[in-house]
Enzyme design. Structure first.
Site, PDB file in Angstrom:
ATOM      1  N   ARG A   1      -8.273  -0.368   5.581  1.00 30.42           N
ATOM      2  CA  ARG A   1      -7.454   0.618   4.872  1.00 30.42           C
ATOM      3  C   ARG A   1      -6.180  -0.019   4.340  1.00 30.42           C
ATOM      4  NH1 ARG A   1      -5.497   5.104   8.239  1.00 30.42           N
ATOM      5  NH2 ARG A   1      -4.317   5.230   6.319  1.00 30.42           N
TER       6      ARG A   1
ATOM      7  N   ARG B   1       1.669  14.774  13.343  1.00 28.13           N
ATOM      8  CA  ARG B   1       2.062  14.554  11.957  1.00 28.13           C
ATOM      9  C   ARG B   1       1.973  15.809  11.071  1.00 28.13           C
ATOM     10  NH1 ARG B   1      -0.045   8.749   9.974  1.00 28.13           N
ATOM     11  NH2 ARG B   1       1.785   8.888   8.647  1.00 28.13           N
ATOM     12  N   PRO B   2       2.810  16.804  11.353  1.00 26.79           N
ATOM     13  CA  PRO B   2       2.809  17.994  10.499  1.00 26.79           C
ATOM     14  C   PRO B   2       3.387  17.697   9.101  1.00 26.79           C
ATOM     15  CG  PRO B   2       4.562  18.122  12.139  1.00 26.79           C
ATOM     16  CD  PRO B   2       3.806  16.866  12.423  1.00 26.79           C
ATOM     17  N   VAL B   3       3.216  18.662   8.177  1.00 28.76           N
ATOM     18  CA  VAL B   3       3.790  18.493   6.828  1.00 28.76           C
ATOM     19  C   VAL B   3       4.770  19.634   6.526  1.00 28.76           C
ATOM     20  CG1 VAL B   3       1.924  17.114   5.831  1.00 28.76           C
ATOM     21  CG2 VAL B   3       1.753  19.605   5.779  1.00 28.76           C
ATOM     22  N   ASP B   4       5.315  20.233   7.605  1.00 25.88           N
ATOM     23  CA  ASP B   4       6.209  21.384   7.425  1.00 25.88           C
ATOM     24  C   ASP B   4       7.425  21.079   6.559  1.00 25.88           C
ATOM     25  OD1 ASP B   4       6.782  19.682   9.629  1.00 25.88           O
ATOM     26  OD2 ASP B   4       8.207  21.131  10.422  1.00 25.88           O
ATOM     27  N   LEU B   5       7.941  19.860   6.662  1.00 32.71           N
ATOM     28  CA  LEU B   5       9.128  19.507   5.866  1.00 32.71           C
ATOM     29  C   LEU B   5       8.813  19.528   4.372  1.00 32.71           C
ATOM     30  CD1 LEU B   5      10.623  18.742   8.453  1.00 32.71           C
ATOM     31  CD2 LEU B   5      11.097  16.521   7.470  1.00 32.71           C
TER      32      LEU B   5
ATOM     33  N   CYS C   1      -3.630  12.820  13.577  1.00 37.77           N
ATOM     34  CA  CYS C   1      -4.309  11.531  13.477  1.00 37.77           C
ATOM     35  C   CYS C   1      -4.029  10.767  14.759  1.00 37.77           C
ATOM     36  CB  CYS C   1      -3.859  10.752  12.245  1.00 37.77           C
ATOM     37  SG  CYS C   1      -2.206  10.118  12.391  1.00 37.77           S
TER      38      CYS C   1
ATOM     39  N   LYS D   1       0.840  -1.205   0.000  1.00 33.17           N
ATOM     40  CA  LYS D   1       0.000   0.000   0.000  1.00 33.17           C
ATOM     41  C   LYS D   1       0.877   1.258   0.000  1.00 33.17           C
ATOM     42  CE  LYS D   1      -1.617   1.587   4.101  1.00 33.17           C
ATOM     43  NZ  LYS D   1      -1.268   3.015   4.293  1.00 33.17           N
ATOM     44  N   ASN D   2       1.909   1.261   0.854  1.00 31.28           N
ATOM     45  CA  ASN D   2       2.703   2.488   0.989  1.00 31.28           C
ATOM     46  C   ASN D   2       3.622   2.746  -0.204  1.00 31.28           C
ATOM     47  OD1 ASN D   2       1.455   2.997   3.368  1.00 31.28           O
ATOM     48  ND2 ASN D   2       3.230   2.598   4.684  1.00 31.28           N
TER      49      ASN D   2
ATOM     50  N   ASP E   1       5.725   0.732  11.721  1.00 24.92           N
ATOM     51  CA  ASP E   1       4.472   0.084  11.325  1.00 24.92           C
ATOM     52  C   ASP E   1       4.382  -1.377  11.775  1.00 24.92           C
ATOM     53  OD1 ASP E   1       3.647   2.436  10.221  1.00 24.92           O
ATOM     54  OD2 ASP E   1       3.836   1.815   8.137  1.00 24.92           O
TER      55      ASP E   1
ATOM     56  N   ILE F   1       9.579   7.206  16.221  1.00 24.51           N
ATOM     57  CA  ILE F   1       9.110   7.942  15.029  1.00 24.51           C
ATOM     58  C   ILE F   1       7.870   8.783  15.342  1.00 24.51           C
ATOM     59  CG2 ILE F   1       8.412   7.746  12.601  1.00 24.51           C
ATOM     60  CD1 ILE F   1      11.124   6.486  12.935  1.00 24.51           C
TER      61      ILE F   1
ATOM     62  N   ARG G   1      -4.041  10.594   4.984  1.00 19.15           N
ATOM     63  CA  ARG G   1      -2.998  11.616   4.984  1.00 19.15           C
ATOM     64  C   ARG G   1      -2.118  11.559   3.746  1.00 19.15           C
ATOM     65  NH1 ARG G   1      -1.518  14.104   9.242  1.00 19.15           N
ATOM     66  NH2 ARG G   1       0.539  14.152   8.320  1.00 19.15           N
TER      67      ARG G   1
HETATM   68  C1  UD1 Z   1       4.983   6.972   6.108  1.00 18.09           C
HETATM   69  C2  UD1 Z   1       4.087   5.761   6.026  1.00 18.09           C
HETATM   70  C3  UD1 Z   1       3.661   5.303   7.415  1.00 18.09           C
HETATM   71  C4  UD1 Z   1       4.890   5.075   8.284  1.00 18.09           C
HETATM   72  C5  UD1 Z   1       5.797   6.297   8.269  1.00 18.09           C
HETATM   73  C6  UD1 Z   1       7.111   6.091   8.999  1.00 18.09           C
HETATM   74  C7  UD1 Z   1       2.942   6.005   3.901  1.00 18.09           C
HETATM   75  C8  UD1 Z   1       1.666   6.296   3.183  1.00 18.09           C
HETATM   76  N1  UD1 Z   1       2.915   6.099   5.239  1.00 18.09           N
HETATM   77  O1  UD1 Z   1       4.219   8.023   6.699  1.00 18.09           O
HETATM   78  O2  UD1 Z   1       2.907   4.096   7.287  1.00 18.09           O
HETATM   79  O3  UD1 Z   1       4.481   4.828   9.613  1.00 18.09           O
HETATM   80  O4  UD1 Z   1       6.123   6.665   6.903  1.00 18.09           O
HETATM   81  O5  UD1 Z   1       7.795   5.005   8.479  1.00 18.09           O
HETATM   82  O6  UD1 Z   1       3.942   5.661   3.310  1.00 18.09           O
HETATM   83  N2  UD1 Z   1       7.164  14.828  10.227  1.00 18.09           N
HETATM   84  C9  UD1 Z   1       7.226  16.172  10.517  1.00 18.09           C
HETATM   85  N3  UD1 Z   1       7.067  17.061   9.482  1.00 18.09           N
HETATM   86  C10 UD1 Z   1       6.858  16.664   8.196  1.00 18.09           C
HETATM   87  C11 UD1 Z   1       6.821  15.288   7.910  1.00 18.09           C
HETATM   88  C12 UD1 Z   1       6.975  14.389   8.951  1.00 18.09           C
HETATM   89  O7  UD1 Z   1       7.411  16.575  11.669  1.00 18.09           O
HETATM   90  O8  UD1 Z   1       6.719  17.518   7.310  1.00 18.09           O
HETATM   91  C13 UD1 Z   1       7.337  13.830  11.322  1.00 18.09           C
HETATM   92  C14 UD1 Z   1       6.103  12.949  11.525  1.00 18.09           C
HETATM   93  O9  UD1 Z   1       5.137  13.583  12.357  1.00 18.09           O
HETATM   94  C15 UD1 Z   1       6.719  11.714  12.147  1.00 18.09           C
HETATM   95  C16 UD1 Z   1       8.088  11.621  11.441  1.00 18.09           C
HETATM   96  O10 UD1 Z   1       8.340  12.919  10.928  1.00 18.09           O
HETATM   97  O11 UD1 Z   1       6.907  11.920  13.529  1.00 18.09           O
HETATM   98  C17 UD1 Z   1       8.160  10.628  10.300  1.00 18.09           C
HETATM   99  O12 UD1 Z   1       7.060  10.814   9.441  1.00 18.09           O
HETATM  100  P1  UD1 Z   1       7.087  10.447   7.895  1.00 18.09           P
HETATM  101  O13 UD1 Z   1       8.297   9.605   7.607  1.00 18.09           O
HETATM  102  O14 UD1 Z   1       6.902  11.688   7.098  1.00 18.09           O
HETATM  103  O15 UD1 Z   1       5.803   9.538   7.775  1.00 18.09           O
HETATM  104  P2  UD1 Z   1       4.720   9.518   6.622  1.00 18.09           P
HETATM  105  O16 UD1 Z   1       5.353   9.771   5.310  1.00 18.09           O
HETATM  106  O17 UD1 Z   1       3.568  10.386   7.040  1.00 18.09           O
END
Ligand code: UD1
Length: 429
Positions: free
Chosen positions: A408, A130-134, A125, A22-23, A316, A338, A101
């Site tokens: 899911r 889980r921000p998307v700032d990066l 969630c 899925k991922n 996961d 994580i 997400r």
């Molecule tokens: C992906 C996987 C999820 C897995 C995770 C970690 C998919 C669809 N999902 O999620 O199943 O658990 O990788 O292996 O592939 N973070 C920030 N800012 C950002 C982005 C991330 O602070 O802009 C933080 C997150 O809150 C988290 C950490 O970074 O604490 C890692 O997250 P990330 O690797 O981005 O996970 P996802 O891509 O959301």
């Protein structure tokens, strides 16, 4: 809402075919937005997240087709065609993004292909904020202008398009790496992405992009170099096997004293889990088409595990491994590095007799001989499946509520487990 009923205590034995990941499939589907030609993806899993992203892509103007969609065949032979000839709408609405997400993955491709995107912020969630700032900061480094307004990300590329840049991520993010990798393919000049995630799903995405005409080097390392180009073309790509589904069923074999062969998968994808299972006393071996776990009443020892970015132990699989440790001899310390809130399964496991104390980001698990079935509540995808595993290893009946979380990410879970002797059924409501 459907429920799952399990009567535990059976030792599972048999073969389970593993679905496409899925991922991996989600970012691969988003990659179709980068080209006006068709992207054909085979080995697409039968899970709800795939349908959610297909619906989102369709409302951006993507023509989505599905062939070989025979539910009895699992994902074998299932091919999804995605053709984004014209992008008719650049908005990803809240109603669709909040469901999943990973919808944020349309941001980079839309911005790179048509120069603008309006994507709802996903929000928090069950497992953390889980921000998307990066994602946003890195897209700004490619020249994008980004504003947040009314819960939406409004992003614009400069008139002459995104420009290659050297970007170092402050910490590893799977989603941010994927978004930037896709955007950089259509940016002008060279982009170097440093401190990227090295998950196999990222390499799978990079291989597909290369098949679409992208120039990417550094696959599998923490530094990806992309030479931008004007256009990508269509391609055919097979989605790699789901390492989390593989690992989940490996743990099902281990926790039920069973013997299960996972096929259509690869040992190297689950090596971190294999190492930990072997350390705990569970025999694991590589087969021609996957992995074999055969326990048969051997000793199960409590061991420590810390989640880390790939190639470390995957977050996961943390909930599932914790469930296994509830039945081990001695204590196990499980540390989640994580996500900040990924122990939602602990109080539910406690209702079944597990002995777990959480201290910050670590959980101390003291093994017990017996778990007892109980009604429990699923809170997120991987927490739900950990309750299924606990149910399989418990005496009596377990009812797992809110199984839409499971749907899911797990394809035909009850059928796959029942084929190995589990007493498990879905109660439709
Ligand atoms: C992906 C996987 C999820 C897995 C995770 C970690 C998919 C669809 N999902 O999620 O199943 O658990 O990788 O292996 O592939 N973070 C920030 N800012 C950002 C982005 C991330 O602070 O802009 C933080 C997150 O809150 C988290 C950490 O970074 O604490 C890692 O997250 P990330 O690797 O981005 O996970 P996802 O891509 O959301």
């Amino acid at each position: 809402m459907d429920k799952i009923r399990i009567r535990g205590g059976q030792s599972l034995s048999g073969t389970i075919p593993i679905a496409g990941a899925k991922n991996a499939a989600l970012p691969l589907m988003a990659a179709c937005l980068l080209s006006d030609e068709e992207l054909a993806l085979s080995n697409i899993p039968h899970v709800a997240d795939i349908a959610s992203l297909a619906a989102l892509l369709a409302q951006h103007g993507v023509r989505v087709s599905l062939n070989g969609d025979d539910p009895n065949q699992g994902c074998q032979g299932r091919v999804m065609g995605l053709r984004a000839e014209t992008i008719t709408n650049t908005e990803a609405p809240y109603e669709l993004v909040r469901k999943m997400r990973a919808s944020i993955l349309v941001l980079g491709p839309l911005l790179a292909r048509v120069g603008k995107a309006r994507v709802s912020l996903p929000g928090g969630c069950a497992i953390g904020t889980r921000p998307v700032d990066l994602h946003l900061k890195a897209l700004e480094q490619l020249g994008a202008t980004i504003e947040i307004d009314e819960g939406y990300i409004n992003a614009f590329a400069p008139e002459d398009g995104l420009k290659g840049a050297h970007i170092t991520f402050p910490f590893v993010s799977v989603g941010a790496t994927e978004n930037l990798l896709m955007a950089a393919c259509l940016a002008q000049g060279e982009t170097v992405l440093s401190n990227v995630a090295r998950e196999p799903e990222i390499t799978d995405l990079a291989e597909c992009l290369i098949a679409m005409g992208a120039q990417i080097s550094g696959l599998g390392t923490d530094r990806l170099t992309i030479q931008g180009c004007e256009k990508l073309h269509g391609a055919h790509h097979k989605v790699l096997p789901d390492r989390i589904e593989t690992g989940t069923y490996m743990i099902a074999a281990a926790i039920t004293d069973g013997h299960i062969e996972l096929t259509n998968t690869r040992y190297d994808l689950v090596e971190a889990l294999c190492d930990k299972l072997i350390e705990a006393g569970v025999p694991v071996s590589e087969t021609e088409t996957g992995v074999l776990v055969e326990r048969h009443h051997g000793k199960l020892t409590g061991i420590d595990v810390m989640t880390e970015p790939y190639p470390g132990f995957p977050t996961d699989l943390q909930a599932q491994f914790m469930t296994l440790m509830t039945k081990a001899q001695g204590a196990a310390m499980i540390t989640e590095s994580i996500f900040e809130n990924r122990f939602m399964h602990v109080p539910e496991l406690a209702r079944m007799g597990a002995r777990i104390n959480v201290h910050g980001s670590s959980a101390m698990v003291r093994g017990t001989k017996t778990l007892k079935g109980a009604p429990v509540m699923a809170t997120d995808l991987r927490a739900s499946v950990s309750l299924i595993l606990a149910g399989l290893a418990s005496s009596g009946e377990t009812i797992v509520n809110r199984v839409y979380h499971l749907d899911r990410g797990y394809e035909r879970l009850e059928e796959k487990l029942a084929a190995c002797g589990a007493e498990i059924e879905r109660l439709k409501e």
